[in-house]
Design an enzyme around this catalytic site. Sequence first.
Site, PDB file in Angstrom:
ATOM      1  N   ASP A 101       0.009  -3.843   3.939  1.00 10.04           N
ATOM      2  CA  ASP A 101       0.031  -2.095   4.936  1.00 10.04           C
ATOM      3  C   ASP A 101       1.428  -2.222   3.934  1.00 10.04           C
ATOM      4  O   ASP A 101       2.030  -2.756   2.605  1.00 10.04           O
ATOM      5  CB  ASP A 101       0.616  -2.357   6.065  1.00 10.04           C
ATOM      6  CG  ASP A 101       0.613  -0.988   6.698  1.00 10.04           C
ATOM      7  OD1 ASP A 101       0.735  -0.429   7.810  1.00 10.04           O
ATOM      8  OD2 ASP A 101       0.624  -0.149   5.788  1.00 10.04           O
TER       9      ASP A 101
HETATM   10  C1  GLC Z   1       0.068   3.092   6.100  1.00  9.62           C
HETATM   11  C2  GLC Z   1      -0.397   2.278   7.067  1.00  9.62           C
HETATM   12  C3  GLC Z   1      -2.236   2.138   7.266  1.00  9.62           C
HETATM   13  C4  GLC Z   1      -2.591   3.025   5.418  1.00  9.62           C
HETATM   14  C5  GLC Z   1      -1.610   2.666   4.671  1.00  9.62           C
HETATM   15  C6  GLC Z   1      -1.511   3.632   3.578  1.00  9.62           C
HETATM   16  O1  GLC Z   1       1.093   2.906   6.675  1.00  9.62           O
HETATM   17  O2  GLC Z   1      -0.565   1.939   8.331  1.00  9.62           O
HETATM   18  O3  GLC Z   1      -3.521   2.363   8.181  1.00  9.62           O
HETATM   19  O4  GLC Z   1      -4.485   2.682   5.821  1.00  9.62           O
HETATM   20  O5  GLC Z   1       0.261   2.761   4.975  1.00  9.62           O
HETATM   21  O6  GLC Z   1      -2.225   4.993   3.798  1.00  9.62           O
END
Ligand code: GLC
Length: 659
Positions: free
Chosen positions: A214
Amino acid sequence: MKFNVNDFTVEEKLKLLSGYDGWRLYMAEGKLPEVRLCDGPSGLRDEQQKATAMPTISVLANTWSREMARLDGATIADDCVEKGATVLLAPGVNIKRTPLCGRNFEYFSEDPYLAGTLGKEYISAVQEKGVGTSLKHFCANNREHCRLSQSNEIDERTLREIYMRPFEIALQAKPWTVMCAYNMVNGVYASENKKLLKDVLRDEFGFDGVILSDWCATQNAYRAFKASLDVSMPASTDHYETLKRAYDNGWITDEELNERAANVLRLIEKCANAQRICATDKETRHKNAVTVASEGIVLLKNEEGILPFNTPSVAVVGKCAVNPPIGGGGSSNVHTDYKQIPLAELLQERMPTAKVTFGDTFNWSPRHTQIMNAAYTSAYHADTVLLCVGTDNVIETEEADRETIRLPLVQEELILRTAKVNPNVVVAVYAGSAIDMSAWIDKVKAVVFVGFAGEGGNEALADVLTGKVNPSGKLAETFPLCLADTPTGSTHGNSFVERYSEGVFVGYRYYDAYEKEVLFPFGHGLSYTKFSYSDMEIAKRTETDYEVSFTVKNEGDTAGKEVCQLYVKDVFAPVSRPEKELKGFTKIALAPGQSKRVTLTLDARSFAYYDVVNGGWRVDGGEYELLVGASSRDIRLTEKLSLSFPENEQFSQYFNYKT
Ligand code: GLC
């Protein structure tokens, strides 16, 4: 296009594992095509381009429709193709363990089978368009509070049966990537949790795509690498330098580096070679948004058949009627340029002979009192009142959990005061997760749960309220009577270690086990018609494979759709098992008076629980019950079933189930 890992230098391979910028993978100075990773679950999030805001995943889940999951995914994929996004960072299949979780709007359900099954359809539909997906967040990201630091302490059986299970099912659609969660699981960050990423995801579930972090979830790129994480996003020199130092010190071998870089090159090949097909224009995508929303709106209560509207006058009150929350806060946000048509206008168009008025009530201003009084006056004079209330993308958002599951008190007051001046109150609730309605539910005649239903939500709501569409949505999460009744109560975790002490007893599994009353049960949703169930039969295919058939009839004079649910009960299990577990469902359309024969299939996993003693899925010989119902607490048909296995299998069958 094909790329050979041997055509790249060590530095280039290390950069393949540490991203290029916020959203793109390394392109090796033009040797590789661009791969752009974009959010999100309810539409393309792109700061520079507008896109269609589909209903949130929670509304999609309330459709209980594989067809809607495919339509939703395909529609979002069309936007991605048109606007150059290569991989869609969706869907999220995390389990709704507590209704307080700020991101529940982005997730499917409290039930792993429903979440995984709809997630699988969504992934297939997106990838059939040549757009990749990212199944997220693996795993047990069930709160936003302290998501970057909290360790979720979960026993093995609960992990397997509840928190890993939706991923295991959705992986059957072969997502091109999987995104790891921020949190720790049993004391180790998901981004560097070898048990999760290598032993389970890679070796047991057979995932052969790219494992992404993430965003900013990688704590240490070297430890993540050793745990099988492929790419840390977004790009950071720190990640690259950490990996370079590890390589130079011989902690990472060439063989390991080549294997990981090859994973990324295979993803880039998939993206480069994909046939990217855009089959819709913006107008069609908007229509699809309305269609999905119309099947995800849930009719929770409808006393005296007050709905669909058949009234000379309706007073529409509440800001959600003009400015509905179409999504939750955070990375799933979609920038749409669709201009909302006021709900009163949409209703007037569908009810030309009725008098439809609108009273705004939530513009806090010096004139607030006059505004409120005007709204109450219009409610007083109308035959029926429609109150449009709910939360919004500030209350329900990424990076924060809710403080309460009740509506803002000013909205509860509006409902209670309106009910005092008019007996015919219908409440439309716009929220991303369960709402405690106990303060006012008995004072109103009907409640419709809209959810965060995307840019087409209010058009869909107008169709449902006027009977143009017969509501067919059902709750994919339990609405408890109050927060204290939930397995986690009002706790927000402690930002250190949270023990999942309720085990597998999450959602309806919990309320059943503790025989708790609920406001509205898992799987609940009303229709403008009635459905009957009859003639249940079980056909045996093998000792663990069965076909369960039954007849559903539309007993009313309105066409409608019914979500039929099949639950399995293990009557004498040697471990504590839920009262019932969802193991099959389908949604069928029936004309007035029409009957259809429905057949759902059960396989070994429908009966199995995870046996931690022997480290595998286990089906015991013994007594089971198969329960067919219109909700988890509206069981219409039941049949008993005995399973028996040869003596040499110790009356049980063990198997490691390869998805
Ligand atoms: C965020 C989320 C994830 C998302 C990523 C990019 O913090 O947890 O679901 O796709 O970062 O924005």
